[in-house]
Design a protein around this motif. Structure first.
Motif, PDB file in Angstrom:
ATOM      1  N   ALA A  28       0.820  -1.216   0.000  1.00 38.36           N
ATOM      2  CA  ALA A  28       0.000   0.000   0.000  1.00 38.36           C
ATOM      3  C   ALA A  28       0.848   1.259   0.000  1.00 38.36           C
ATOM      4  CB  ALA A  28      -0.931   0.001   1.209  1.00 38.36           C
ATOM      5  N   GLN A  29       2.156   1.127   0.193  1.00 37.57           N
ATOM      6  CA  GLN A  29       3.058   2.289   0.131  1.00 37.57           C
ATOM      7  C   GLN A  29       3.515   2.585  -1.295  1.00 37.57           C
ATOM      8  OE1 GLN A  29       3.206   0.269   3.169  1.00 37.57           O
ATOM      9  NE2 GLN A  29       1.929   2.044   3.641  1.00 37.57           N
ATOM     10  N   ASP A  30       3.290   1.644  -2.214  1.00 31.62           N
ATOM     11  CA  ASP A  30       3.660   1.843  -3.619  1.00 31.62           C
ATOM     12  C   ASP A  30       2.606   2.691  -4.326  1.00 31.62           C
ATOM     13  OD1 ASP A  30       5.560   0.011  -2.862  1.00 31.62           O
ATOM     14  OD2 ASP A  30       4.964  -1.541  -4.283  1.00 31.62           O
ATOM     15  N   ARG A  31       3.012   3.312  -5.430  1.00 33.00           N
ATOM     16  CA  ARG A  31       2.075   4.049  -6.267  1.00 33.00           C
ATOM     17  C   ARG A  31       2.401   3.818  -7.739  1.00 33.00           C
ATOM     18  NH1 ARG A  31      -0.209   4.048  -2.275  1.00 33.00           N
ATOM     19  NH2 ARG A  31      -1.070   5.767  -1.039  1.00 33.00           N
ATOM     20  N   PHE A  32       1.328   3.726  -8.523  1.00 26.34           N
ATOM     21  CA  PHE A  32       1.474   3.728  -9.974  1.00 26.34           C
ATOM     22  C   PHE A  32       0.825   4.998 -10.504  1.00 26.34           C
ATOM     23  CE2 PHE A  32      -0.044   2.698 -14.296  1.00 26.34           C
ATOM     24  CZ  PHE A  32       1.182   2.407 -14.887  1.00 26.34           C
ATOM     25  N   TYR A  33       1.574   5.731 -11.352  1.00 26.92           N
ATOM     26  CA  TYR A  33       1.124   7.029 -11.855  1.00 26.92           C
ATOM     27  C   TYR A  33       0.981   6.988 -13.370  1.00 26.92           C
ATOM     28  CZ  TYR A  33       3.060   8.609  -7.333  1.00 26.92           C
ATOM     29  OH  TYR A  33       3.364   8.775  -5.995  1.00 26.92           O
ATOM     30  N   THR A  34       0.003   7.741 -13.884  1.00 20.85           N
ATOM     31  CA  THR A  34      -0.128   7.924 -15.331  1.00 20.85           C
ATOM     32  C   THR A  34      -0.231   9.411 -15.647  1.00 20.85           C
ATOM     33  OG1 THR A  34      -2.554   7.861 -15.394  1.00 20.85           O
ATOM     34  CG2 THR A  34      -1.396   5.748 -15.520  1.00 20.85           C
ATOM     35  N   SER A  35       0.346   9.812 -16.782  1.00 24.47           N
ATOM     36  CA  SER A  35       0.210  11.179 -17.294  1.00 24.47           C
ATOM     37  C   SER A  35      -0.957  11.209 -18.271  1.00 24.47           C
ATOM     38  CB  SER A  35       1.491  11.615 -18.018  1.00 24.47           C
ATOM     39  OG  SER A  35       2.596  11.619 -17.147  1.00 24.47           O
ATOM     40  N   ASP A  36      -2.017  11.943 -17.926  1.00 23.42           N
ATOM     41  CA  ASP A  36      -3.260  11.921 -18.695  1.00 23.42           C
ATOM     42  C   ASP A  36      -3.339  13.142 -19.609  1.00 23.42           C
ATOM     43  OD1 ASP A  36      -3.764   9.731 -16.986  1.00 23.42           O
ATOM     44  OD2 ASP A  36      -4.734  11.050 -15.534  1.00 23.42           O
ATOM     45  N   GLN A  37      -3.103  12.922 -20.899  1.00 17.07           N
ATOM     46  CA  GLN A  37      -2.863  14.015 -21.832  1.00 17.07           C
ATOM     47  C   GLN A  37      -4.076  14.903 -22.085  1.00 17.07           C
ATOM     48  OE1 GLN A  37      -0.016  13.881 -25.261  1.00 17.07           O
ATOM     49  NE2 GLN A  37      -1.887  13.546 -26.432  1.00 17.07           N
ATOM     50  N   PHE A  38      -5.278  14.345 -22.102  1.00 14.88           N
ATOM     51  CA  PHE A  38      -6.441  15.146 -22.470  1.00 14.88           C
ATOM     52  C   PHE A  38      -7.182  15.734 -21.272  1.00 14.88           C
ATOM     53  CE2 PHE A  38      -6.271  12.157 -26.241  1.00 14.88           C
ATOM     54  CZ  PHE A  38      -5.563  13.061 -27.019  1.00 14.88           C
TER      55      PHE A  38
ATOM     56  N   GLY B 177      -7.713   8.945 -15.693  1.00 23.94           N
ATOM     57  CA  GLY B 177      -7.949  10.142 -16.486  1.00 23.94           C
ATOM     58  C   GLY B 177      -7.857   9.876 -17.979  1.00 23.94           C
ATOM     59  N   GLN B 178      -7.982  10.928 -18.763  1.00 22.50           N
ATOM     60  CA  GLN B 178      -8.131  10.804 -20.215  1.00 22.50           C
ATOM     61  C   GLN B 178      -6.801  10.741 -20.962  1.00 22.50           C
ATOM     62  OE1 GLN B 178     -10.556  14.213 -21.167  1.00 22.50           O
ATOM     63  NE2 GLN B 178     -12.450  13.076 -20.895  1.00 22.50           N
ATOM     64  N   GLY B 179      -6.650   9.677 -21.755  1.00 28.70           N
ATOM     65  CA  GLY B 179      -5.503   9.577 -22.658  1.00 28.70           C
ATOM     66  C   GLY B 179      -4.176   9.368 -21.970  1.00 28.70           C
ATOM     67  N   PRO B 180      -4.000   8.313 -21.134  1.00 31.94           N
ATOM     68  CA  PRO B 180      -2.717   8.101 -20.457  1.00 31.94           C
ATOM     69  C   PRO B 180      -1.573   7.910 -21.444  1.00 31.94           C
ATOM     70  CG  PRO B 180      -4.069   6.125 -20.334  1.00 31.94           C
ATOM     71  CD  PRO B 180      -4.946   7.212 -20.875  1.00 31.94           C
ATOM     72  N   GLN B 181      -0.449   8.518 -21.131  1.00 29.58           N
ATOM     73  CA  GLN B 181       0.736   8.458 -21.987  1.00 29.58           C
ATOM     74  C   GLN B 181       1.891   7.818 -21.206  1.00 29.58           C
ATOM     75  OE1 GLN B 181       0.488   9.939 -25.330  1.00 29.58           O
ATOM     76  NE2 GLN B 181      -1.667   9.952 -24.744  1.00 29.58           N
ATOM     77  N   GLY B 182       2.785   8.649 -20.638  1.00 33.37           N
ATOM     78  CA  GLY B 182       3.855   8.121 -19.821  1.00 33.37           C
ATOM     79  C   GLY B 182       3.323   7.602 -18.494  1.00 33.37           C
ATOM     80  N   VAL B 183       4.036   6.625 -17.910  1.00 32.68           N
ATOM     81  CA  VAL B 183       3.629   6.034 -16.641  1.00 32.68           C
ATOM     82  C   VAL B 183       4.866   5.801 -15.770  1.00 32.68           C
ATOM     83  CG1 VAL B 183       1.653   4.881 -17.731  1.00 32.68           C
ATOM     84  CG2 VAL B 183       3.805   3.645 -17.456  1.00 32.68           C
ATOM     85  N   ALA B 184       4.624   5.527 -14.488  1.00 31.27           N
ATOM     86  CA  ALA B 184       5.727   5.189 -13.580  1.00 31.27           C
ATOM     87  C   ALA B 184       5.190   4.389 -12.408  1.00 31.27           C
ATOM     88  CB  ALA B 184       6.428   6.445 -13.071  1.00 31.27           C
ATOM     89  N   TYR B 185       5.903   3.342 -12.032  1.00 32.59           N
ATOM     90  CA  TYR B 185       5.617   2.595 -10.809  1.00 32.59           C
ATOM     91  C   TYR B 185       6.709   2.959  -9.807  1.00 32.59           C
ATOM     92  CZ  TYR B 185       4.183  -1.238  -7.751  1.00 32.59           C
ATOM     93  OH  TYR B 185       3.719  -1.973  -6.672  1.00 32.59           O
ATOM     94  N   VAL B 186       6.308   3.525  -8.663  1.00 31.38           N
ATOM     95  CA  VAL B 186       7.269   3.993  -7.669  1.00 31.38           C
ATOM     96  C   VAL B 186       7.095   3.186  -6.382  1.00 31.38           C
ATOM     97  CG1 VAL B 186       8.163   5.979  -6.407  1.00 31.38           C
ATOM     98  CG2 VAL B 186       7.158   6.301  -8.679  1.00 31.38           C
ATOM     99  N   PRO B 187       7.996   2.238  -6.101  1.00 32.78           N
ATOM    100  CA  PRO B 187       7.910   1.487  -4.847  1.00 32.78           C
ATOM    101  C   PRO B 187       8.158   2.398  -3.649  1.00 32.78           C
ATOM    102  CG  PRO B 187       9.373   0.410  -6.437  1.00 32.78           C
ATOM    103  CD  PRO B 187       9.106   1.795  -6.946  1.00 32.78           C
ATOM    104  N   GLY B 188       7.365   2.248  -2.602  1.00 30.75           N
ATOM    105  CA  GLY B 188       7.579   3.031  -1.394  1.00 30.75           C
ATOM    106  C   GLY B 188       7.409   4.519  -1.578  1.00 30.75           C
ATOM    107  N   ALA B 189       6.549   4.926  -2.502  1.00 27.15           N
ATOM    108  CA  ALA B 189       6.362   6.357  -2.768  1.00 27.15           C
ATOM    109  C   ALA B 189       5.772   7.087  -1.569  1.00 27.15           C
ATOM    110  CB  ALA B 189       5.454   6.549  -3.988  1.00 27.15           C
ATOM    111  N   VAL B 190       4.968   6.384  -0.770  1.00 30.22           N
ATOM    112  CA  VAL B 190       4.321   6.984   0.403  1.00 30.22           C
ATOM    113  C   VAL B 190       4.796   6.210   1.634  1.00 30.22           C
ATOM    114  CG1 VAL B 190       2.124   7.585   1.479  1.00 30.22           C
ATOM    115  CG2 VAL B 190       2.332   7.571  -1.017  1.00 30.22           C
ATOM    116  N   PRO B 191       5.838   6.686   2.323  1.00 32.05           N
ATOM    117  CA  PRO B 191       6.413   5.936   3.450  1.00 32.05           C
ATOM    118  C   PRO B 191       5.434   5.716   4.598  1.00 32.05           C
ATOM    119  CG  PRO B 191       7.909   7.664   2.715  1.00 32.05           C
ATOM    120  CD  PRO B 191       6.603   7.897   2.031  1.00 32.05           C
ATOM    121  N   VAL B 192       4.603   6.716   4.891  1.00 32.06           N
ATOM    122  CA  VAL B 192       3.631   6.606   5.978  1.00 32.06           C
ATOM    123  C   VAL B 192       2.298   7.196   5.522  1.00 32.06           C
ATOM    124  CG1 VAL B 192       5.351   6.665   7.816  1.00 32.06           C
ATOM    125  CG2 VAL B 192       4.380   8.808   6.969  1.00 32.06           C
ATOM    126  N   GLY B 193       1.215   6.745   6.146  1.00 32.85           N
ATOM    127  CA  GLY B 193      -0.095   7.304   5.856  1.00 32.85           C
ATOM    128  C   GLY B 193      -0.720   6.754   4.598  1.00 32.85           C
TER     129      GLY B 193
END
Length: 472
Positions: A34-44, A335-351
């Motif tokens: 649950a500390q990991d995050r996957f992000y997408t860049s939504d172009q539209f 969101g609309q039209g995902p382009q670049g993405v990133a998986y960041v392990p441990g992006a949120v250390p707490v909370g």
């Protein structure tokens, strides 16, 4: 056996394990949490979607700009065409490229807050931190250089001249080299990161490379050629010899590497087939083809290599792939039209890491259509209120020929055609076509005399010729 995933660069100067561009190749592996995050860049929608991979749910979006037509004002101050993505080796900072506003937005991964925006040259495409975290290299695709930023202040420091149209930079696992492919010139260059000088050149089989990846064993570099539907692989060390060039399919987009218990594999998104193809890196043999959804674009492995997450550009969704079975285990709206993405392990250390996120709301509204005839095209209308952005993934037409996307009042596509956009197919007979207008109201909602049908015809907008595809 431990599982590893692709890294674009290993840590050089951190006492604890550091994780750089394309997840770690250093031990220990990081299980999905649950500390990991996957992000997408939504172009539209001009958002960044934030996913908790432990539950495969969307937590919300980070709003970087407005939708059309608000973003067309000369006084507009938000970001436009949110597109590329990278993150820092300490996993605390996300770097998000916006092509239309020529910017790099730096976001705190723990709080989802924007902490700085740097403006660079025309139409940047991707930004990646160097393995030691001291610099950010921005591929300024609309010009002919890599813009280097300070890794702490994010201020511009120097430019590295490269062939026209740099598409992306990825680093070798030891941080010695930066590999820069081109989207406008048929050449990838290798840059020594210490001297910032070009020390190698690799001829691309075509001019249009949108994405490049390095294997965690430091032996290979993979790149995609979107215009001809191919993948190239070359030796990561001098003299940087080409190892293999092979067909993958029209609108081949991104590539990434996962190292799992079964071995090391390259995952490649193929837009017109709506699949992710999987290849062994030892002998380049295809071992799987995974149906994922409309127009797969960016993809990234989890911190333990157990999953690959894929942005679906024309479906406003993310597909989560289990790498052991190579099957989709979840599809997540974003969101609309995902382009670049990133998986960041441990992006949120707490909370819970939900601060500064807003609900998806209208950013998820869309209509999907199909055009068929000679070839087949998938069309998405991304709702922006009273208008829609149309994006068509066109396939199966004659290579390097002019065509027109238009409207017909007849279901068979006959009669007078009202042009919407002209385009030229690439060498693989495909294209990505965009236009804007109140289209949903006439191609989907309208009845009787007001109804219109999307068509593709050969020729010029002033004199369209034979209709080759019609809305179904």
């Amino acid at each position: 056996m431990k599982r590893f995933t692709l890294t674009a660069c290993a840590a050089l100067s951190f006492s604890a394990p550091a994780f750089a561009q394309q997840v770690p190749n250093a031990s220990p592996d990081i299980p999905v949490s649950a500390q990991d995050r996957f992000y997408t860049s939504d172009q539209f929608s001009n958002t960044v979607s934030v996913i908790d991979p432990s539950t495969n749910t969307l937590l919300g979006v980070i709003k970087l700009g407005d939708q059309t037509p608000a973003n067309l004002s000369p006084l507009y101050k938000g970001q436009l065409l949110v597109h590329g993505m990278g993150f820092s080796p300490d996993r605390k900072t996300l770097a998000v490229i916006s092509i239309g506003s020529n910017s790099v937005t730096f976001i705190d991964t723990a709080t989802n807050a924007v902490k700085h925006t740097t403006y660079v040259g025309r139409s940047p495409h991707e930004a990646f931190f160097r393995p030691d975290g001291r610099e950010v290299w921005v591929a300024v695709r609309g010009e002919d250089y890599i813009q280097v930023l300070d890794g702490k202040t994010f201020a511009p420091t120097t430019r590295i001249p490269v062939p026209n149209g740099p598409g992306m930079t990825i680093f070798s696992p030891n941080g010695k080299y930066g590999y820069v492919c081109s989207s406008f010139s048929p050449e990838t260059v290798v840059i020594d990161t210490a001297s910032k000088k070009i020390v190698g050149r690799v001829k691309q089989a075509s001019p249009f490379c949108p994405d490049i990846a390095a294997t965690p064993d430091g032996k290979q570099v993979w790149l995609t050629l979107k215009d001809v539907g191919k993948v190239m692989v070359f030796d990561a060390k001098p003299p940087f010899a080409v190892l293999k060039t092979f067909d993958t399919g029209a609108i081949t987009n991104h590539v990434n590497i996962a190292r799992t218990k079964a071995g090391q594999f390259a995952y490649v998104t193929v837009g017109t087939e709506n699949v992710v193809k999987v290849f062994r890196t030892t002998d380049f043999v295809q071992v799987a083809s995974i149906p994922v959804g409309a127009l797969p674009h960016g993809l990234w492995p989890s911190g333990d290599g157990s999953r690959i997450y894929v942005g679906l550009e024309n479906a406003d969704a993310v597909a989560a792939i289990d790498t052991a079975s190579n099957t989709v285990i979840a599809t997540i709206p974003i969101g609309q039209g995902p382009q670049g993405v990133a998986y960041v392990p441990g992006a949120v250390p707490v909370g819970e890491g939900r601060a500064n996120l807003i609900p998806l709301a209208q950013a998820g509204m869309k209509i999907q259509l199909t055009l068929a005839g000679t070839g087949r095209s998938q069309v998405t209308l991304f709702d922006q209120g009273q208008v829609q952005i149309l994006q068509a993934a066109v396939a199966g037409l004659s290579p390097k020929m002019p065509y027109v996307l238009g409207l017909s009042s007849r279901a068979d596509g006959g009669g007078v055609i009202q042009p919407l956009a002209k385009f030229m197919t690439n060498p693989a007979g495909g294209a990505i076509v965009n236009t804007l207008g109140p289209l949903r109201q006439i191609v989907s909602d309208a009845k009787g005399d007001m109804r219109r049908y999307l068509v593709i015809a050969s020729g010029d907008p002033m004199m369209p010729s034979a209709v080759v595809q019609v809305q179904k």
